[in-house]
Write a protein that holds these residues in place. Structure first.
Motif, PDB file in Angstrom:
ATOM      1  N   PHE A 427      31.414 -23.431  49.394  1.00  0.00           N
ATOM      2  CA  PHE A 427      32.188 -22.639  50.272  1.00  0.00           C
ATOM      3  C   PHE A 427      31.910 -21.117  50.466  1.00  0.00           C
ATOM      4  O   PHE A 427      31.896 -20.518  51.326  1.00  0.00           O
ATOM      5  N   SER A 428      31.736 -20.828  49.063  1.00  0.00           N
ATOM      6  CA  SER A 428      31.442 -19.199  49.010  1.00  0.00           C
ATOM      7  C   SER A 428      30.206 -18.897  49.774  1.00  0.00           C
ATOM      8  O   SER A 428      29.923 -17.811  50.242  1.00  0.00           O
ATOM      9  N   ILE A 429      29.172 -19.599  49.489  1.00  0.00           N
ATOM     10  CA  ILE A 429      27.663 -19.329  50.042  1.00  0.00           C
ATOM     11  C   ILE A 429      27.874 -19.317  51.511  1.00  0.00           C
ATOM     12  O   ILE A 429      27.406 -18.579  52.255  1.00  0.00           O
ATOM     13  N   GLY A 444      21.388 -26.267  45.729  1.00  0.00           N
ATOM     14  CA  GLY A 444      22.496 -25.499  44.711  1.00  0.00           C
ATOM     15  C   GLY A 444      23.439 -26.307  44.445  1.00  0.00           C
ATOM     16  O   GLY A 444      24.092 -26.478  43.082  1.00  0.00           O
ATOM     17  N   LEU A 445      24.140 -27.136  45.099  1.00  0.00           N
ATOM     18  CA  LEU A 445      25.229 -27.947  44.692  1.00  0.00           C
ATOM     19  C   LEU A 445      24.823 -29.054  43.812  1.00  0.00           C
ATOM     20  O   LEU A 445      25.409 -29.151  42.657  1.00  0.00           O
ATOM     21  N   ALA A 446      23.575 -29.692  43.985  1.00  0.00           N
ATOM     22  CA  ALA A 446      23.206 -30.630  42.984  1.00  0.00           C
ATOM     23  C   ALA A 446      22.672 -29.945  41.882  1.00  0.00           C
ATOM     24  O   ALA A 446      23.070 -30.831  40.801  1.00  0.00           O
ATOM     25  N   VAL A 447      22.044 -28.905  41.731  1.00  0.00           N
ATOM     26  CA  VAL A 447      21.930 -28.504  40.366  1.00  0.00           C
ATOM     27  C   VAL A 447      23.128 -27.809  39.743  1.00  0.00           C
ATOM     28  O   VAL A 447      23.221 -28.016  38.535  1.00  0.00           O
ATOM     29  N   TYR A 523      21.478 -19.921  47.115  1.00  0.00           N
ATOM     30  CA  TYR A 523      21.035 -18.939  48.163  1.00  0.00           C
ATOM     31  C   TYR A 523      19.747 -18.656  47.833  1.00  0.00           C
ATOM     32  O   TYR A 523      18.976 -18.197  48.885  1.00  0.00           O
ATOM     33  N   VAL A 524      19.032 -18.574  46.525  1.00  0.00           N
ATOM     34  CA  VAL A 524      17.548 -18.517  46.560  1.00  0.00           C
ATOM     35  C   VAL A 524      16.996 -19.528  47.198  1.00  0.00           C
ATOM     36  O   VAL A 524      15.974 -19.315  47.879  1.00  0.00           O
ATOM     37  N   SER A 525      17.492 -20.785  47.019  1.00  0.00           N
ATOM     38  CA  SER A 525      16.601 -21.725  47.548  1.00  0.00           C
ATOM     39  C   SER A 525      16.626 -21.787  49.207  1.00  0.00           C
ATOM     40  O   SER A 525      15.703 -21.929  49.725  1.00  0.00           O
ATOM     41  N   SER A 526      17.744 -21.381  49.835  1.00  0.00           N
ATOM     42  CA  SER A 526      17.846 -21.184  51.107  1.00  0.00           C
ATOM     43  C   SER A 526      16.887 -19.973  51.687  1.00  0.00           C
ATOM     44  O   SER A 526      15.970 -20.074  52.405  1.00  0.00           O
ATOM     45  N   LEU A 527      16.525 -18.842  50.841  1.00  0.00           N
ATOM     46  CA  LEU A 527      15.620 -17.914  51.222  1.00  0.00           C
ATOM     47  C   LEU A 527      14.348 -18.483  50.961  1.00  0.00           C
ATOM     48  O   LEU A 527      13.500 -17.933  51.787  1.00  0.00           O
ATOM     49  N   ILE A 528      14.012 -19.006  49.965  1.00  0.00           N
ATOM     50  CA  ILE A 528      12.489 -19.427  49.834  1.00  0.00           C
ATOM     51  C   ILE A 528      12.360 -20.533  50.831  1.00  0.00           C
ATOM     52  O   ILE A 528      11.307 -20.584  51.412  1.00  0.00           O
ATOM     53  N   LEU A 529      13.255 -21.385  51.281  1.00  0.00           N
ATOM     54  CA  LEU A 529      13.169 -22.425  52.549  1.00  0.00           C
ATOM     55  C   LEU A 529      12.794 -21.758  53.630  1.00  0.00           C
ATOM     56  O   LEU A 529      11.961 -22.143  54.553  1.00  0.00           O
ATOM     57  N   LEU A 530      13.558 -20.714  53.842  1.00  0.00           N
ATOM     58  CA  LEU A 530      13.303 -19.815  55.062  1.00  0.00           C
ATOM     59  C   LEU A 530      11.967 -19.251  55.187  1.00  0.00           C
ATOM     60  O   LEU A 530      11.394 -19.175  56.270  1.00  0.00           O
ATOM     61  N   TRP A 531      11.603 -18.838  53.900  1.00  0.00           N
ATOM     62  CA  TRP A 531      10.082 -17.915  53.904  1.00  0.00           C
ATOM     63  C   TRP A 531       9.231 -18.923  54.164  1.00  0.00           C
ATOM     64  O   TRP A 531       8.020 -18.856  54.858  1.00  0.00           O
TER      65      TRP A 531
END
Length: 589
Positions: A427-429, A444-447, A523-531
């Motif tokens: 929820f915070s993300i 992120g949730l799975a990890v 958050y980092v996964s989201s940035l990488i996926l966007l890139w």
């Protein structure tokens, strides 16, 4: 050991009848629970007092009542510092998270995740919550039942059946209104049970002073441990930081509490209810902590576990009731009523919230997919009641199966703890970052869940360092058998430093680490996926040009900054064509 007297049964039966009567009253009064708004949200017109008591009652289970008293008996008073963390966390929950849910005006907190990320994120979080609550409500019934049976002779089977059947009955027919008002009644009984123990101990000690002096002499008084070592079980750092994250995982984003907070008329009322919950919760927590010192005073010269009269320390308080209050008609019944009430309030909260999640997250989407139209509100109350009843049956089944689970009992409690941090981070993300997307959030949730489960279940762990217990004078309790406590004499041969470091950390850091891992990875996964161009659909925008962000999706400080940026864009001649509203109601965009 002793069995219940007539007056004890009268007190317990009266409590059960009153709880059931409240459910019957709300079944046939008002709107008669014909709509889901009334059944699940009490028509959104409750006053703050019953909601505040309900917030506390659903948080303080029978496991907590017995555990907190034992904590102070066994380890000392450092734990009371956690109440300070509740006060620090309350404004965070009230002003940073709660306004987002009130904008949404949805019965399920997980609907936010679908609007912010997508259906898969909503389903993943909802399933984690459902599993968490099914396991916990069964254990919340089973654990106190075995403690009571061991020392009072009250049948474990009857205890489980009574709690399960009565709770399912009034929760199913009376809806949220019945749950809230029975929580108020049961909260009073919880306080009564704890204060009966304190008063009885004070009478036998000749006042509260001797109890405090005995605790001081026994090394039980500790408040100022500021040791920065995270492997130390309880310090100000672990209790304040870990306590804040635990509180926020329950009061900021947990379906059970968010649903209760939405039963009042507006956001300000919900915020006042949350603030009022803090002193009520802390008063019960502090009182229960002091009751642990009362137990220490009574058993300071003859620890019942070392003596062999009980098998686990959570049975210490029920044993005290038998030893010190057994000759007072009705008082053991009052204590058992308080313990039963703690279980009833926890389970009723779970039943109602699980019914809400099942309706909103599973049944309504399935109905809409099959029928190609939404499920009407007047038609959804009946299946919701059926689901509440089914979850009540499941609760009974889990409670009875728990006796055959062995180590799964502790595992179920661990699962309840480790799921909270990752869900809070999810929820915070969503509420505090703009670039997070569904694929990154689910990663992120799975990890985070995997990491938290590893930390929660990893073995071996160093044994807990308890304070000293004495058996120097057990004559008044039937003497001391030196062959009984051999298990207590076992000590691990390994030094603490030989254990894996993460397994040595205080349990209070588990929710913090679970939160951090989930947030960072998500958050980092989201940035990488966007890139990489695999970010998927960005759901935060209201226009096709990706200029206007739906600020209702974000925490108020973030949303305020977004609205200022939008206003500045419009002032500079920018043009915006809103194409969607993302499901929010009462938006002020």
């Amino acid at each position: 050991m002793t069995s219940f007297g007539v007056w004890d049964y009268v007190v317990v039966v009266a409590m059960l009848i009153i709880s059931s009567a409240i459910g019957i009253y709300y079944r046939f009064s008002g709107g008669k629970q014909k709509t889901t708004t009334e059944y699940l949200l009490a028509d959104r017109n409750m006053s703050i007092w019953p909601v505040s008591f309900s917030l506390m009652a659903s948080f303080m289970s029978a496991i907590t009542l017995l555990g907190v008293s034992n904590e102070n008996y066994q380890f000392g008073t450092q734990f009371v510092v956690i109440n300070f963390s509740y006060g620090l966390a309350t404004p965070i929950a009230a002003y940073l998270f709660l306004p987002v849910f009130f904008k949404l005006q949805a019965c399920s907190a997980y609907e936010y995740l679908e609007i912010r990320f997508g259906k898969k994120t909503r389903l993943a979080a909802s399933l984690a919550y459902t599993l968490q609550m099914i396991l916990y409500m069964g254990i919340a019934v089973y654990a106190p039942a075995i403690a009571l049976e061991a020392v009072t002779g009250l049948s474990q089977t009857y205890s489980i059946l009574v709690i399960g059947i009565v709770c399912t009955f009034y929760s199913t027919i009376g809806g949220m209104k019945a749950v809230l008002f029975t929580d108020v009644f049961q909260s009073i009984l919880m306080f009564a049970a704890i204060y009966a123990v304190i008063i009885c101990a004070a009478v036998k000690a000749g006042g509260l002073g001797p109890i405090w002096e005995a605790a001081e002499q026994g090394g039980r008084l500790e408040l100022w441990n500021f040791n920065p070592d995270p492997t130390t079980r309880h310090t100000w750092w672990s209790l304040v930081i870990g306590g804040m994250f635990t509180y926020l995982s329950l009061y900021a984003v947990n379906q059970t509490q968010v649903q209760r907070l939405q039963t009042v008329k507006d956001l300000k009322s919900a915020q006042r209810a949350l603030w009022l919950n803090w002193p009520i919760l802390s008063l019960l927590s502090l009182s229960t902590s002091f009751s642990g010192l009362c137990l220490y005073y009574y058993y300071r010269t003859c620890d019942p576990l070392k003596q062999g009269r009980i098998s686990v320390r959570d049975q210490t308080m029920p044993l005290f009731v038998v030893d010190a209050m057994g000759d007072m008609p009705g008082l053991p019944g009052l204590f058992v009523s308080g313990i039963f009430s703690a279980s009833l309030s926890t389970v009723s909260a779970a039943l109602n919230s699980l019914a809400a999640v099942t309706l909103e997250d599973y049944l309504k989407p399935l109905y809409a997919k099959i029928k190609k139209r939404p499920l009407p509100d007047m038609q959804s109350s009946y299946p919701t009641k059926i689901m509440a009843f089914i979850y009540g049956v499941i609760c009974l089944a889990v409670a009875f199966l728990a006796q055959f689970m062995g180590g799964v009992l502790q595992a179920s409690l661990t699962i309840f703890g480790v799921v909270g941090g990752p869900l809070f981070a999810l929820f915070s993300i969503g509420m505090f970052t703009k670039r997070a997307n569904q694929r990154g959030a689910i990663t992120g949730l799975a990890v985070g869940l995997a990491f938290s489960l590893w930390i929660g279940f990893g073995q071996p762990r160093p044994p807990l360092k308890m304070l000293d217990f004495s058996v120097e004078d057990c004559e008044q309790f039937g003497g001391y058998n030196s062959t009984t406590p051999m298990v207590m004499a076992l000590r691990a041969e390994m030094a603490d430093s030989d254990y894996f470091y993460l397994y040595r950390l205080s349990y209070l850091w588990s929710v913090v680490l679970g939160y951090i891992v989930t947030f960072v990875v998500g958050y980092v996964s989201s940035l990488i996926l966007l890139w990489l161009g695999y970010g998927g659909t960005e759901r935060i925008y209201l226009d096709s040009t990706k200029t206007c962000i739906n600020a209702d999706l974000f925490s108020p400080p973030i949303a305020k900054r977004m609205r200022r940026a939008l206003a500045k864009h419009i002032e500079n001649g920018g043009d915006i064509e809103i194409t969607k509203r993302n499901g929010f109601k009462n938006s002020d965009l």
